[in-house]
Design a protein around this motif. Structure first.
Motif, PDB file in Angstrom:
ATOM      1  N   TRP A  71     -42.388   0.064   6.887  1.00 53.26           N
ATOM      2  CA  TRP A  71     -43.833   0.003   6.635  1.00 53.26           C
ATOM      3  C   TRP A  71     -44.290  -1.443   6.488  1.00 53.26           C
ATOM      4  O   TRP A  71     -43.496  -2.343   6.197  1.00 53.26           O
ATOM      5  N   GLN A  72     -45.585  -1.641   6.672  1.00 57.32           N
ATOM      6  CA  GLN A  72     -46.183  -2.961   6.475  1.00 57.32           C
ATOM      7  C   GLN A  72     -47.570  -2.809   5.871  1.00 57.32           C
ATOM      8  O   GLN A  72     -48.241  -1.788   6.066  1.00 57.32           O
ATOM      9  N   LEU A  73     -47.980  -3.832   5.123  1.00 56.37           N
ATOM     10  CA  LEU A  73     -49.300  -3.842   4.489  1.00 56.37           C
ATOM     11  C   LEU A  73     -50.145  -4.924   5.143  1.00 56.37           C
ATOM     12  O   LEU A  73     -49.707  -6.080   5.263  1.00 56.37           O
ATOM     13  N   GLN A  74     -51.341  -4.561   5.599  1.00 58.85           N
ATOM     14  CA  GLN A  74     -52.217  -5.508   6.275  1.00 58.85           C
ATOM     15  C   GLN A  74     -53.645  -5.364   5.759  1.00 58.85           C
ATOM     16  O   GLN A  74     -54.047  -4.283   5.326  1.00 58.85           O
ATOM     17  N   ARG A  75     -54.370  -6.468   5.826  1.00 61.28           N
ATOM     18  CA  ARG A  75     -55.804  -6.409   5.531  1.00 61.28           C
ATOM     19  C   ARG A  75     -56.549  -6.356   6.847  1.00 61.28           C
ATOM     20  O   ARG A  75     -56.476  -7.282   7.648  1.00 61.28           O
ATOM     21  N   VAL A  76     -57.302  -5.284   7.061  1.00 57.35           N
ATOM     22  CA  VAL A  76     -58.059  -5.091   8.291  1.00 57.35           C
ATOM     23  C   VAL A  76     -59.500  -4.732   7.939  1.00 57.35           C
ATOM     24  O   VAL A  76     -59.738  -3.756   7.218  1.00 57.35           O
ATOM     25  N   ASP A  77     -60.428  -5.546   8.446  1.00 58.55           N
ATOM     26  CA  ASP A  77     -61.858  -5.304   8.193  1.00 58.55           C
ATOM     27  C   ASP A  77     -62.152  -5.133   6.703  1.00 58.55           C
ATOM     28  O   ASP A  77     -62.902  -4.235   6.285  1.00 58.55           O
ATOM     29  N   GLY A  78     -61.523  -5.984   5.889  1.00 57.59           N
ATOM     30  CA  GLY A  78     -61.809  -5.986   4.458  1.00 57.59           C
ATOM     31  C   GLY A  78     -61.064  -4.952   3.649  1.00 57.59           C
ATOM     32  O   GLY A  78     -61.252  -4.852   2.431  1.00 57.59           O
ATOM     33  N   GLN A  79     -60.185  -4.151   4.278  1.00 53.99           N
ATOM     34  CA  GLN A  79     -59.456  -3.118   3.553  1.00 53.99           C
ATOM     35  C   GLN A  79     -57.950  -3.304   3.729  1.00 53.99           C
ATOM     36  O   GLN A  79     -57.489  -3.715   4.799  1.00 53.99           O
ATOM     37  N   LEU A  80     -57.199  -2.990   2.670  1.00 53.88           N
ATOM     38  CA  LEU A  80     -55.740  -3.043   2.741  1.00 53.88           C
ATOM     39  C   LEU A  80     -55.229  -1.729   3.310  1.00 53.88           C
ATOM     40  O   LEU A  80     -55.568  -0.652   2.811  1.00 53.88           O
ATOM     41  N   ILE A  81     -54.412  -1.823   4.367  1.00 49.92           N
ATOM     42  CA  ILE A  81     -53.888  -0.639   5.044  1.00 49.92           C
ATOM     43  C   ILE A  81     -52.369  -0.716   5.087  1.00 49.92           C
ATOM     44  O   ILE A  81     -51.800  -1.723   5.510  1.00 49.92           O
ATOM     45  N   ARG A  82     -51.714   0.347   4.654  1.00 42.59           N
ATOM     46  CA  ARG A  82     -50.251   0.446   4.767  1.00 42.59           C
ATOM     47  C   ARG A  82     -49.949   1.341   5.957  1.00 42.59           C
ATOM     48  O   ARG A  82     -50.334   2.513   5.988  1.00 42.59           O
TER      49      ARG A  82
END
Length: 406
Positions: free
Chosen positions: A256-267
């Motif tokens: 898994w990875q955690l990213q910030r996309v369009d202002g939201q944190l997505i795992r």
């Protein structure tokens, strides 16, 4: 006697400032429609109609063409976002809005030329992006371009290249959609920029950094250890959950990875199946994770009802996912405190690879540890060994050539 015009052959007639004509074609949807053209003289209209007839003989022909801006909107919605990772799709959207649409957006798709794209690329290389995107105007207190003091913020060569790549990809899809017959962006030559040399920590630098974080009781110490020992990417590290860690079995599953996309944190899942791996935990990583478990219990007791059960290994003091930008900032602060060169978080993967080179680890083994999808990526890193390793190798070569001991 004039020849009678056959059904479906088309027609030419006087029009504003010249002539206009049409011919019947079959559109990609299967409908029969008129395709109109106009020009200043009748022979020009005849030539255009003949070109359309030739195209119609090869396949469907579009009768209506969107502007590039309109097509990019549909391309991002229907092709890019469903098929690419959220962070990649967000980058595509950014390049379209900030670099492509501004200059070429009003152009009709079928009228976009090689010269238009070349002029656009040349402009990106020389134009101040602060002025072009009105960055200073958006600030509460202007400090450069709005005050008549242009800061000269020219786009980097990598930015220009990436913007061109996005446009080329969009026009490739337009060819598949049978809206254009050729990709004019692909006909423009944009060289791949040279990669900048990056500072890579030595073994002593990495050791000093970890000693500094451990002695200071840094709550992110376990994360730093995993980055340097396992070569984890920032997103993989921040997306690692305790359920993915088997302390008894001494291994961690990287899925898994955690990213910030369009202002939201997505795992989300890692980018490719090659990134998924179960990596063994050496003693230094195992000890760091056990110590971190103890610290987390203390943080959970202090937070009380404010604690969030995210299940992640690295979190804020309230158990929330750790923002990648905040982690990057903390990493740089720790590097300064340790007195080692301040590098980017991603450079720690290169540091891990460089250490594997110095240890003489086979590239195939390093590829498994670093979870590269292609051996070429690993070999590219292996070819950029540290300067000390280069000096040692050349010293040995010189000794051999001079007739020294073997």
């Amino acid at each position: 006697m004039a020849r009678k015009r056959l059904n479906g052959e088309g027609s030419i007639y006087p029009y504003e400032h010249g002539f206009r004509g049409y011919v019947w074609v079959t559109t990609p949807s299967g409908r029969r429609q008129r395709k109109y053209v106009s020009a200043k003289s009748r022979p020009e209209v005849v030539d255009k109609l003949q070109a359309i007839r030739s195209a119609a003989a090869r396949g469907p022909v579009n009768t209506k063409f969107p502007t590039l801006e309109s097509y990019l909107d549909g391309w991002l919605t229907e092709v890019v976002r469903p098929s690419l990772a959220p962070s990649t799709a967000s980058n595509y959207d950014l390049f379209c809005r900030r670099y492509i649409v501004q200059d070429l957006g009003k152009k009709r798709l079928d009228r976009l030329t090689v010269r238009d794209v070349q002029t656009w690329v040349n402009a990106l290389r020389t134009r101040c992006q602060c002025c072009a995107q009105a960055k200073d105007a958006a600030r509460e207190k202007p400090r450069c371009c709005e005050l008549g003091k242009c800061c000269g913020q020219v786009a980097a060569e990598w930015t220009v290249h990436q913007a061109w790549m996005v446009l080329r990809g969009a026009l490739t899809q337009a060819m598949r959609d049978e809206l254009v017959s050729r990709n004019v962006a692909a006909l423009v030559r944009v060289p791949v920029p040279r990669k900048k040399s990056r500072t890579v920590w030595s073994v002593d630098d990495a050791r000093k950094f970890l000693e500094s974080s451990r002695s200071a009781g840094d709550p992110l110490h376990a994360g730093y250890v995993l980055m340097l020992v396992l070569g984890l990417r920032r997103g993989e590290l921040l997306g690692l959950a305790w359920e993915d860690v088997d302390l008894d079995g001494r291994e961690a599953r990287i899925e898994w990875q955690l990213q910030r996309v369009d202002g939201q944190l997505i795992r989300r899942r890692t980018k490719t199946s090659a990134s998924d791996a179960a990596l063994p935990l050496p003693d230094i990583a195992l000890d760091a994770l056990k110590s971190h478990q103890t610290l987390e219990k203390v943080s959970r007791l202090r937070a009380g009802e404010a604690w969030h059960k995210s299940g992640l290994v690295l979190t804020t003091r309230f158990g929330l996912p750790l923002d990648p930008r905040n982690f990057h900032r903390k990493f740089k602060e720790r590097a300064e405190a340790a007195g080692v060169p301040v590098v980017s978080v991603h450079s720690t993967r290169r540091t891990c690879a460089s250490l594997l080179v110095e240890l003489g680890v086979h590239p195939r083994v390093a590829m498994t540890i670093l979870r590269h999808s292609q051996i070429a990526v690993t070999m590219d890193i292996y070819s950029q060994v540290t300067s000390q390793s280069t000096r040692d190798a050349l010293a040995q070569l010189g000794s051999r050539l001079a007739g020294g001991e073997q």
